[in-house]
Design a protein around this motif. Structure first.
Motif, PDB file in Angstrom:
ATOM      1  N   ALA A 345      61.390  56.009 -21.975  1.00  0.00           N
ATOM      2  CA  ALA A 345      61.638  56.837 -20.795  1.00  0.00           C
ATOM      3  C   ALA A 345      62.688  57.874 -21.180  1.00  0.00           C
ATOM      4  O   ALA A 345      63.720  57.533 -21.746  1.00  0.00           O
ATOM      5  CB  ALA A 345      62.150  55.969 -19.655  1.00  0.00           C
ATOM      6  N   ALA A 346      62.394  59.152 -20.880  1.00  0.00           N
ATOM      7  CA  ALA A 346      63.347  60.214 -21.246  1.00  0.00           C
ATOM      8  C   ALA A 346      63.541  61.156 -20.061  1.00  0.00           C
ATOM      9  O   ALA A 346      62.584  61.406 -19.312  1.00  0.00           O
ATOM     10  CB  ALA A 346      62.816  60.975 -22.452  1.00  0.00           C
ATOM     11  N   PRO A 347      64.754  61.698 -19.880  1.00  0.00           N
ATOM     12  CA  PRO A 347      64.991  62.603 -18.746  1.00  0.00           C
ATOM     13  C   PRO A 347      64.331  63.969 -18.970  1.00  0.00           C
ATOM     14  O   PRO A 347      64.276  64.454 -20.098  1.00  0.00           O
ATOM     15  CB  PRO A 347      66.516  62.739 -18.726  1.00  0.00           C
ATOM     16  CG  PRO A 347      66.959  62.382 -20.101  1.00  0.00           C
ATOM     17  CD  PRO A 347      65.940  61.477 -20.703  1.00  0.00           C
ATOM     18  N   THR A 348      63.814  64.550 -17.889  1.00  0.00           N
ATOM     19  CA  THR A 348      63.255  65.915 -17.991  1.00  0.00           C
ATOM     20  C   THR A 348      64.325  66.907 -17.548  1.00  0.00           C
ATOM     21  O   THR A 348      65.362  66.515 -17.003  1.00  0.00           O
ATOM     22  CB  THR A 348      62.018  66.076 -17.080  1.00  0.00           C
ATOM     23  OG1 THR A 348      62.454  65.825 -15.739  1.00  0.00           O
ATOM     24  CG2 THR A 348      60.914  65.119 -17.446  1.00  0.00           C
ATOM     25  N   ALA A 349      64.044  68.205 -17.736  1.00  0.00           N
ATOM     26  CA  ALA A 349      65.017  69.252 -17.394  1.00  0.00           C
ATOM     27  C   ALA A 349      65.338  69.225 -15.897  1.00  0.00           C
ATOM     28  O   ALA A 349      66.456  69.535 -15.489  1.00  0.00           O
ATOM     29  CB  ALA A 349      64.459  70.608 -17.797  1.00  0.00           C
ATOM     30  N   ASP A 350      64.327  68.837 -15.046  1.00  0.00           N
ATOM     31  CA  ASP A 350      64.579  68.849 -13.597  1.00  0.00           C
ATOM     32  C   ASP A 350      65.057  67.489 -13.068  1.00  0.00           C
ATOM     33  O   ASP A 350      64.878  67.166 -11.893  1.00  0.00           O
ATOM     34  CB  ASP A 350      63.331  69.343 -12.841  1.00  0.00           C
ATOM     35  CG  ASP A 350      62.091  68.556 -13.233  1.00  0.00           C
ATOM     36  OD1 ASP A 350      62.225  67.586 -14.018  1.00  0.00           O
ATOM     37  OD2 ASP A 350      60.987  68.901 -12.762  1.00  0.00           O
ATOM     38  N   GLY A 351      65.650  66.690 -13.937  1.00  0.00           N
ATOM     39  CA  GLY A 351      66.309  65.457 -13.492  1.00  0.00           C
ATOM     40  C   GLY A 351      65.385  64.265 -13.285  1.00  0.00           C
ATOM     41  O   GLY A 351      65.848  63.201 -12.878  1.00  0.00           O
ATOM     42  N   LYS A 352      64.084  64.414 -13.564  1.00  0.00           N
ATOM     43  CA  LYS A 352      63.169  63.265 -13.444  1.00  0.00           C
ATOM     44  C   LYS A 352      63.112  62.534 -14.796  1.00  0.00           C
ATOM     45  O   LYS A 352      63.786  62.925 -15.742  1.00  0.00           O
ATOM     46  CB  LYS A 352      61.775  63.761 -13.066  1.00  0.00           C
ATOM     47  CG  LYS A 352      61.739  64.413 -11.693  1.00  0.00           C
ATOM     48  CD  LYS A 352      60.328  64.785 -11.338  1.00  0.00           C
ATOM     49  CE  LYS A 352      60.324  65.526 -10.019  1.00  0.00           C
ATOM     50  NZ  LYS A 352      59.329  66.578  -9.970  1.00  0.00           N
ATOM     51  N   THR A 353      62.286  61.506 -14.836  1.00  0.00           N
ATOM     52  CA  THR A 353      62.077  60.883 -16.152  1.00  0.00           C
ATOM     53  C   THR A 353      60.591  60.950 -16.507  1.00  0.00           C
ATOM     54  O   THR A 353      59.734  60.978 -15.621  1.00  0.00           O
ATOM     55  CB  THR A 353      62.498  59.383 -16.189  1.00  0.00           C
ATOM     56  OG1 THR A 353      61.892  58.729 -15.098  1.00  0.00           O
ATOM     57  CG2 THR A 353      63.986  59.203 -16.179  1.00  0.00           C
ATOM     58  N   GLU A 354      60.329  60.999 -17.793  1.00  0.00           N
ATOM     59  CA  GLU A 354      58.939  60.981 -18.268  1.00  0.00           C
ATOM     60  C   GLU A 354      58.870  60.098 -19.499  1.00  0.00           C
ATOM     61  O   GLU A 354      59.901  59.751 -20.080  1.00  0.00           O
ATOM     62  CB  GLU A 354      58.460  62.403 -18.595  1.00  0.00           C
ATOM     63  CG  GLU A 354      59.229  63.025 -19.729  1.00  0.00           C
ATOM     64  CD  GLU A 354      58.694  64.378 -20.163  1.00  0.00           C
ATOM     65  OE1 GLU A 354      57.852  64.943 -19.465  1.00  0.00           O
ATOM     66  OE2 GLU A 354      59.143  64.848 -21.220  1.00  0.00           O
ATOM     67  N   THR A 355      57.639  59.746 -19.861  1.00  0.00           N
ATOM     68  CA  THR A 355      57.495  58.922 -21.064  1.00  0.00           C
ATOM     69  C   THR A 355      57.485  59.832 -22.286  1.00  0.00           C
ATOM     70  O   THR A 355      56.709  60.784 -22.348  1.00  0.00           O
ATOM     71  CB  THR A 355      56.189  58.106 -21.015  1.00  0.00           C
ATOM     72  OG1 THR A 355      56.224  57.341 -19.817  1.00  0.00           O
ATOM     73  CG2 THR A 355      56.062  57.177 -22.209  1.00  0.00           C
ATOM     74  N   ARG A 356      58.382  59.519 -23.199  1.00  0.00           N
ATOM     75  CA  ARG A 356      58.415  60.307 -24.430  1.00  0.00           C
ATOM     76  C   ARG A 356      57.795  59.447 -25.527  1.00  0.00           C
ATOM     77  O   ARG A 356      58.167  58.279 -25.707  1.00  0.00           O
ATOM     78  CB  ARG A 356      59.872  60.671 -24.695  1.00  0.00           C
ATOM     79  CG  ARG A 356      60.306  60.736 -26.128  1.00  0.00           C
ATOM     80  CD  ARG A 356      61.758  61.185 -26.237  1.00  0.00           C
ATOM     81  NE  ARG A 356      62.555  60.213 -26.975  1.00  0.00           N
ATOM     82  CZ  ARG A 356      63.104  60.447 -28.157  1.00  0.00           C
ATOM     83  NH1 ARG A 356      62.992  61.625 -28.730  1.00  0.00           N
ATOM     84  NH2 ARG A 356      63.809  59.514 -28.777  1.00  0.00           N
ATOM     85  N   ILE A 357      56.813  60.017 -26.237  1.00  0.00           N
ATOM     86  CA  ILE A 357      56.253  59.312 -27.398  1.00  0.00           C
ATOM     87  C   ILE A 357      57.004  59.820 -28.613  1.00  0.00           C
ATOM     88  O   ILE A 357      57.074  61.034 -28.831  1.00  0.00           O
ATOM     89  CB  ILE A 357      54.743  59.597 -27.540  1.00  0.00           C
ATOM     90  CG1 ILE A 357      54.000  59.035 -26.329  1.00  0.00           C
ATOM     91  CG2 ILE A 357      54.193  58.997 -28.830  1.00  0.00           C
ATOM     92  CD1 ILE A 357      52.554  59.415 -26.271  1.00  0.00           C
ATOM     93  N   VAL A 358      57.575  58.894 -29.363  1.00  0.00           N
ATOM     94  CA  VAL A 358      58.340  59.337 -30.537  1.00  0.00           C
ATOM     95  C   VAL A 358      57.989  58.469 -31.744  1.00  0.00           C
ATOM     96  O   VAL A 358      57.951  57.248 -31.648  1.00  0.00           O
ATOM     97  CB  VAL A 358      59.862  59.373 -30.226  1.00  0.00           C
ATOM     98  CG1 VAL A 358      60.364  58.094 -29.607  1.00  0.00           C
ATOM     99  CG2 VAL A 358      60.687  59.703 -31.456  1.00  0.00           C
TER     100      VAL A 358
END
Ligand code: GAP
Length: 463
Positions: A345-358
């Motif tokens: 889970a990673a924060p987005t620019a607008d303060g939400k979270t999204e799944t980051r594949i790394v």
């Protein structure tokens, strides 16, 4: 399907999809509908694979004083395969379904039912091998199927022109043994190392690149005195453990499976299979075998040549015994891809979270080590970022990307596992500094442009 099996097959689908989407591995001949179980390493895949092979060569050839390399031909004199035992023994037990025509490995069908009979001595198929698991049709009796690819050398397609694509790189190290000791000043014990393609007409290829008919091996034949074999077996087992760590595979996902005496290959007195928890199950990654003096004796017998080693001090002559650590290149790549794949889970620019594949590759194995990402395509930023990218190319593998939002570009670099992203912004024109983002922590640091090379070198040191 159990919950665990479902998650495992989903993981495999995600990996195959990422591999294609980002240019690691493509289905071969895809515009012609593909060609079953053949795969092409794309622009990122070839970098990852080459980095693994380079690391291996550095560690086991250049990094040691007792190893020399070899790059032998794939087509060899067919007598090699008579001597090695491949013509007689390199077979898998096969059954066909009379109804749906599917072909199966008899030992795999039995293993799936928890049975381990000796197929070599079996007169008639056991009842567990009578019914096709796919369609319920009748299975044929067990036949031996030789896995070597046969071809013809020259214009005549008759028996005298038959040759085989090598099923392992190992044999050339024995066949060239005399040439190597006559031409180099190896001490003793010593090893010969080789990386190259091998071919096997597998009955049931599959699981992405795990079992294919064309694959690459990295092999070492390490020549020792008979009385020292246990010592060097342990030495190589330890080397293989350290290698697995260097690939970034977790110790709890790797298993060292001592092969039971009745299951050993015809040439081996002790074998340890190194197995990995692939998403489709635990299976063989590498192998370590004590091959005794079997191969050198066989080639001496079939070729009529003296394949003994002469001790330069005592003039004692003896046939060395062999410890063989062997690594599959494609299985290494697959295991590295599996181990590197993370969803977070990673924060987005607008303060939400999204799944980051790394893809958390060990830094030295990453296809690109550094991405240079100017925040805008404007000329004044180009004037700074393009020479910087070119300067970095002298030290690192560098990817330059100036299109799309910076957030999307970071996500892309995460998915291809680039350890460091450098962003150049308009402030860089004033302070002659760039922002460096760490793939794993996502932390950012401002670094002066003339310090960037040393900053990054320090980050890659020992990683
Ligand atoms: N010289 C010994 C030898 O060839 P092996 O266990 O048959 O031993 C060595 O093969 C390694 O080659 C395996 O541990 C595996 O990593 C790789 N390998 C074998 N068959 C393969 C296949 N069909 N597809 C991909 N890799 C394979």
């Amino acid at each position: 399907m159990s919950k665990k099996a479902k998650a495992e097959s989903e993981m495999m689908l995600k990996l195959v999809s990422l591999a294609k989407r980002r240019g690691f591995i493509f289905p071969s001949s895809e515009i012609y509908g593909g060609f079953a179980n053949t795969w092409d390493y794309g622009p990122l895949g070839v970098e990852l694979k080459n980095n693994i092979k380079r690391m291996w060569w550095q560690r086991f050839v250049h990094g040691r004083g007792d190893m020399v390399g070899l790059d032998a031909s794939i087509l060899m004199n067919p007598k090699v395969w008579a001597a090695s035992g491949h013509l007689a023994n390199f077979t898998d037990p096969l059954v066909d379904c009379k109804k749906c025509k599917k072909r199966f490995r008899a030992d795999h069908l039995l293993a799936a039912q928890g049975i381990k009979p000796d197929l070599g001595t079996m007169k008639e198929s056991p009842k567990e091998l009578k019914i096709c698991p796919e369609c319920g049709g009748e299975l044929t009796s067990v036949r031996k199927f030789n896995l070597m690819f046969k071809t013809f050398v020259g214009p005549l397609e008759d028996e005298s022109a038959v040759a085989y694509l090598r099923p392992e790189t190992a044999q050339a190290m024995f066949v060239d043994f005399k040439n190597v000791i006559d031409s180099t000043r190896t001490g003793f014990p010593f090893g010969i190392a080789q990386v190259g393609k091998a071919f096997r007409n597998e009955i049931t290829p599959g699981n992405f690149t795990f079992r294919t008919r064309e694959f690459e091996q990295m092999e070492i034949e390490y020549f020792v005195r008979e009385q020292d074999w246990q010592k060097y077996f342990e030495h190589w087992l330890n080397e293989m453990k350290e290698w697995v760590e260097a690939l970034g595979l977790k110790a709890e996902d790797v298993f060292y499976h001592e092969i039971e005496a009745e299951d050993l290959a015809h040439y081996s007195k002790r074998t340890v299979d190194i197995e990995f928890n692939f998403p489709f199950g635990r299976d063989e990654l590498y192998g370590l075998a004590y091959r005794t003096d079997y191969d050198l004796n066989q080639h001496a017998k079939f070729s009529g040549q003296d394949l003994q080693y002469t001790d330069p001090e005592t003039n004692e002559k003896f046939v060395p015994h062999v410890i063989e650590p062997t690594w599959g290149v494609d299985r290494s790549v697959l295991a590295v891809l599996v181990a590197a794949y993370h969803e977070e889970a990673a924060p987005t620019a607008d303060g939400k979270t999204e799944t980051r594949i790394v893809m958390k590759f060990p830094k030295k194995l990453a296809p690109y080590q550094v991405a240079v990402l100017p925040l805008s395509k404007k000329d004044e930023l180009k004037e700074l970022s393009q020479p910087l990218a070119q300067a970095l190319r002298q030290h690192f593998s560098v990817h330059y990307d100036e299109t799309q939002s910076i957030g999307r570009r970071y996500r892309r670099q995460d998915e291809i596992g680039t350890p460091y992203c450098l962003t150049i912004d308009f402030e860089s024109l004033n302070d002659q500094a760039v922002t460096i983002r760490d793939r794993d922590t996502m932390k950012q640091e401002r670094v002066k442009i003339d310090e960037v090379v040393n900053y990054l070198k320090a980050k890659f040191d020992g990683n």
